[in-house]
Write an enzyme that holds these catalytic residues in place. Structure first.
Site, PDB file in Angstrom:
ATOM      1  N   GLU A 104      28.788  81.865  73.171  1.00  0.00           N
ATOM      2  CA  GLU A 104      29.311  81.034  72.077  1.00  0.00           C
ATOM      3  C   GLU A 104      28.446  81.098  70.801  1.00  0.00           C
ATOM      4  OE1 GLU A 104      31.130  77.173  73.239  1.00  0.00           O
ATOM      5  OE2 GLU A 104      30.051  76.384  71.511  1.00  0.00           O
ATOM      6  N   ARG A 134      37.226  78.239  69.831  1.00  0.00           N
ATOM      7  CA  ARG A 134      35.870  78.566  69.349  1.00  0.00           C
ATOM      8  C   ARG A 134      35.850  79.867  68.528  1.00  0.00           C
ATOM      9  NH1 ARG A 134      36.128  74.480  71.145  1.00  0.00           N
ATOM     10  NH2 ARG A 134      34.753  73.333  72.548  1.00  0.00           N
ATOM     11  N   SER A 181      26.865  74.128  74.554  1.00  0.00           N
ATOM     12  CA  SER A 181      27.412  75.140  75.484  1.00  0.00           C
ATOM     13  C   SER A 181      26.985  76.539  75.052  1.00  0.00           C
ATOM     14  CB  SER A 181      28.936  75.097  75.491  1.00  0.00           C
ATOM     15  OG  SER A 181      29.371  73.809  75.805  1.00  0.00           O
TER      16      SER A 181
HETATM   17  C1  FAD Z   1      23.428  69.495  71.577  1.00  0.00           C
HETATM   18  C2  FAD Z   1      24.551  70.323  70.986  1.00  0.00           C
HETATM   19  C3  FAD Z   1      25.869  70.004  71.281  1.00  0.00           C
HETATM   20  C4  FAD Z   1      26.920  70.757  70.754  1.00  0.00           C
HETATM   21  N1  FAD Z   1      28.200  70.414  71.063  1.00  0.00           N
HETATM   22  C5  FAD Z   1      29.226  71.129  70.558  1.00  0.00           C
HETATM   23  C6  FAD Z   1      30.576  70.774  70.875  1.00  0.00           C
HETATM   24  O1  FAD Z   1      30.844  69.801  71.573  1.00  0.00           O
HETATM   25  N2  FAD Z   1      31.562  71.545  70.360  1.00  0.00           N
HETATM   26  C7  FAD Z   1      31.312  72.621  69.548  1.00  0.00           C
HETATM   27  O2  FAD Z   1      32.272  73.272  69.116  1.00  0.00           O
HETATM   28  N3  FAD Z   1      30.049  72.967  69.230  1.00  0.00           N
HETATM   29  C8  FAD Z   1      29.009  72.260  69.706  1.00  0.00           C
HETATM   30  N4  FAD Z   1      27.721  72.613  69.404  1.00  0.00           N
HETATM   31  C9  FAD Z   1      27.473  73.793  68.551  1.00  0.00           C
HETATM   32  C10 FAD Z   1      27.206  73.445  67.058  1.00  0.00           C
HETATM   33  O3  FAD Z   1      26.882  72.109  66.918  1.00  0.00           O
HETATM   34  C11 FAD Z   1      28.410  73.733  66.156  1.00  0.00           C
HETATM   35  O4  FAD Z   1      28.823  75.058  66.309  1.00  0.00           O
HETATM   36  C12 FAD Z   1      28.093  73.480  64.676  1.00  0.00           C
HETATM   37  O5  FAD Z   1      29.267  73.587  63.915  1.00  0.00           O
HETATM   38  C13 FAD Z   1      27.033  74.425  64.121  1.00  0.00           C
HETATM   39  O6  FAD Z   1      26.653  73.936  62.850  1.00  0.00           O
HETATM   40  P1  FAD Z   1      25.325  74.427  62.131  1.00  0.00           P
HETATM   41  O7  FAD Z   1      25.337  73.877  60.750  1.00  0.00           O
HETATM   42  O8  FAD Z   1      24.153  74.118  62.935  1.00  0.00           O
HETATM   43  O9  FAD Z   1      25.584  76.000  62.083  1.00  0.00           O
HETATM   44  P2  FAD Z   1      24.539  77.198  62.246  1.00  0.00           P
HETATM   45  O10 FAD Z   1      24.118  77.311  63.661  1.00  0.00           O
HETATM   46  O11 FAD Z   1      23.463  77.095  61.233  1.00  0.00           O
HETATM   47  O12 FAD Z   1      25.506  78.427  61.885  1.00  0.00           O
HETATM   48  C14 FAD Z   1      26.536  78.785  62.773  1.00  0.00           C
HETATM   49  C15 FAD Z   1      27.316  79.973  62.186  1.00  0.00           C
HETATM   50  O13 FAD Z   1      28.026  79.548  61.032  1.00  0.00           O
HETATM   51  C16 FAD Z   1      27.652  80.343  59.896  1.00  0.00           C
HETATM   52  N5  FAD Z   1      27.635  79.438  58.744  1.00  0.00           N
HETATM   53  C17 FAD Z   1      26.921  78.291  58.609  1.00  0.00           C
HETATM   54  N6  FAD Z   1      27.191  77.715  57.422  1.00  0.00           N
HETATM   55  C18 FAD Z   1      28.088  78.529  56.790  1.00  0.00           C
HETATM   56  C19 FAD Z   1      28.744  78.499  55.514  1.00  0.00           C
HETATM   57  N7  FAD Z   1      28.538  77.514  54.638  1.00  0.00           N
HETATM   58  N8  FAD Z   1      29.583  79.513  55.202  1.00  0.00           N
HETATM   59  C20 FAD Z   1      29.805  80.524  56.073  1.00  0.00           C
HETATM   60  N9  FAD Z   1      29.218  80.617  57.283  1.00  0.00           N
HETATM   61  C21 FAD Z   1      28.370  79.629  57.636  1.00  0.00           C
HETATM   62  C22 FAD Z   1      26.276  80.909  60.244  1.00  0.00           C
HETATM   63  O14 FAD Z   1      26.035  82.110  59.546  1.00  0.00           O
HETATM   64  C23 FAD Z   1      26.413  81.125  61.738  1.00  0.00           C
HETATM   65  O15 FAD Z   1      27.093  82.342  61.975  1.00  0.00           O
HETATM   66  C24 FAD Z   1      26.641  71.868  69.910  1.00  0.00           C
HETATM   67  C25 FAD Z   1      25.306  72.180  69.608  1.00  0.00           C
HETATM   68  C26 FAD Z   1      24.269  71.412  70.135  1.00  0.00           C
HETATM   69  C27 FAD Z   1      22.848  71.742  69.779  1.00  0.00           C
END
Ligand code: FAD
Length: 323
Positions: free
Chosen positions: A319, A158, A224
């Protein structure tokens, strides 16, 4: 004022004075010039599924919207380039349809392709870093496009070097995939199972995820909330309270514990402070059940961390990101 309350998975009330979308690198370069982003006055968001939004963003909020998938090599060692704004689960469907294999165990994770490398998303015995060959970024400080190869990304559990290098905006990710389906059944829920196709494995994983994780509409959450702690075997053996917990070998001298089990063992499953707390369904998931903001979430986070430390002398790591 731009309302971002519907663009974050916790459904926190949030606004931004300046919110800008870009679909390709040319648009991003233009925005960077016009808004002087080299001063670091910006923040990138994806779908907000791993982020805690403030009530009001002080910085310019940027969002990648490009959803292109370019097939660079479609034989044997498959290589595709995917724009940062594509939904992660849409990429899973695309790969399955094209018989491009390797990402099946990551099915059902919400969010965008651009955010996936940031925390090196992982699930069911698989991390996305295993299939990333390189990443295209726009370096805001140097005002130039760059390619970062897998090794430079410093991927670990992570984690990646993007967390500490906020001046790099991910514009696309290159994935190396296989033309042969080889189910990864290393995770305990998959052991002793067999899957005749990638689609069958994807369907199975999506189904168990839906059962395990609280429904995001009724219980807004980020998946998580804490990382599973990894501690030295010596510290583990010295602490008798840890012996009753499940432990897995993480390396020759480290063990991995379950943060969910730790939280549950202390009676914190279902705890609430104001409008948020730990889910009664899954102890590792922080849920918002009423009006709350980032400060309420910090209070729950601090309380859980303190109780865990007092009992087990383990520092839980958060996380998601506070933006
Ligand atoms: C129900 C649920 C289940 C989940 N299960 C998992 C799982 O099984 N495993 C897991 O690893 N995660 C899990 N997650 C967490 C999440 O889905 C992941 O971390 C996902 O990759 C976040 O994507 P996002 O577009 O929503 O990012 P955001 O939350 O919008 O951003 C996350 C971070 O990335 C940065 N960021 C976003 N886009 C860019 C870009 N283009 N360039 C540079 N930085 C950027 C942001 O600034 C921020 O710091 C879960 C979340 C939920 C709600």
């Amino acid at each position: 004022m731009y309302d971002l309350s519907h663009q974050n998975s916790l459904k926190l009330q949030s606004t931004a004075e300046t919110y800008l979308e870009f679909s390709n690198t040319d648009e991003l370069v233009e925005i960077s010039k016009n808004y002087g982003l080299e001063q670091g006055n910006f923040c990138v968001i994806g779908e907000g599924t791993n982020s805690i939004f403030p009530i009001s963003f002080k910085n310019i909020v940027l969002k990648a919207m490009g959803k292109d998938i370019k097939i660079i090599n479609s034989h044997e060692n498959i290589l595709i380039e995917v724009s940062a704004g594509l939904e992660w689960d849409d990429l899973i469907d695309f790969c399955c349809e094209k018989n491009f294999y390797g990402l099946e165990n990551l099915a059902g994770i919400p969010g965008t392709v651009g955010a996936a490398p940031v925390q090196n998303i992982g699930a069911y015995g698989k991390e996305v870093s295993e299939n990333i060959s390189k990443i295209e970024v726009f370096d805001i400080k140097q005002k130039t496009l760059k390619y970062i190869d897998n090794e430079e990304c410093k991927f670990s559990y992570r984690d990646s070097f993007f967390k500490k290098n906020k001046h790099l905006i991910i514009t696309s990710v290159f994935f190396s995939l296989s033309s042969i389906f080889n189910a990864n059944l290393s995770y305990r829920d998959l052991q002793n199972k067999s899957f005749s196709s990638a689609q069958a494995l994807i369907n199975f994983i999506r189904k168990i995820r839906l059962k395990k994780i609280p429904d995001r509409i009724s219980y807004p959450n980020l998946g998580s909330f804490f990382k599973n702690p990894i501690i030295g075997k010596k510290s583990f053996n010295k602490n008798p309270k840890l012996s009753k917990l499940t432990s897995l070998s993480a390396s020759p001298d480290k063990v991995k514990l379950s943060a969910g089990e730790i939280i549950e063992s202390l009676g914190l499953k279902g705890m609430r402070i104001n409008g948020c707390g730990m889910s009664a369904q899954h102890a590792l998931v922080l849920v918002c059940t009423g009006f709350c903001n980032a400060n309420d979430i910090r209070r729950v986070e601090k309380t859980v961390k303190e109780i865990v430390f007092n009992e087990y002398q383990i520092n839980l790591e958060t996380e998601p990101f506070y933006l």
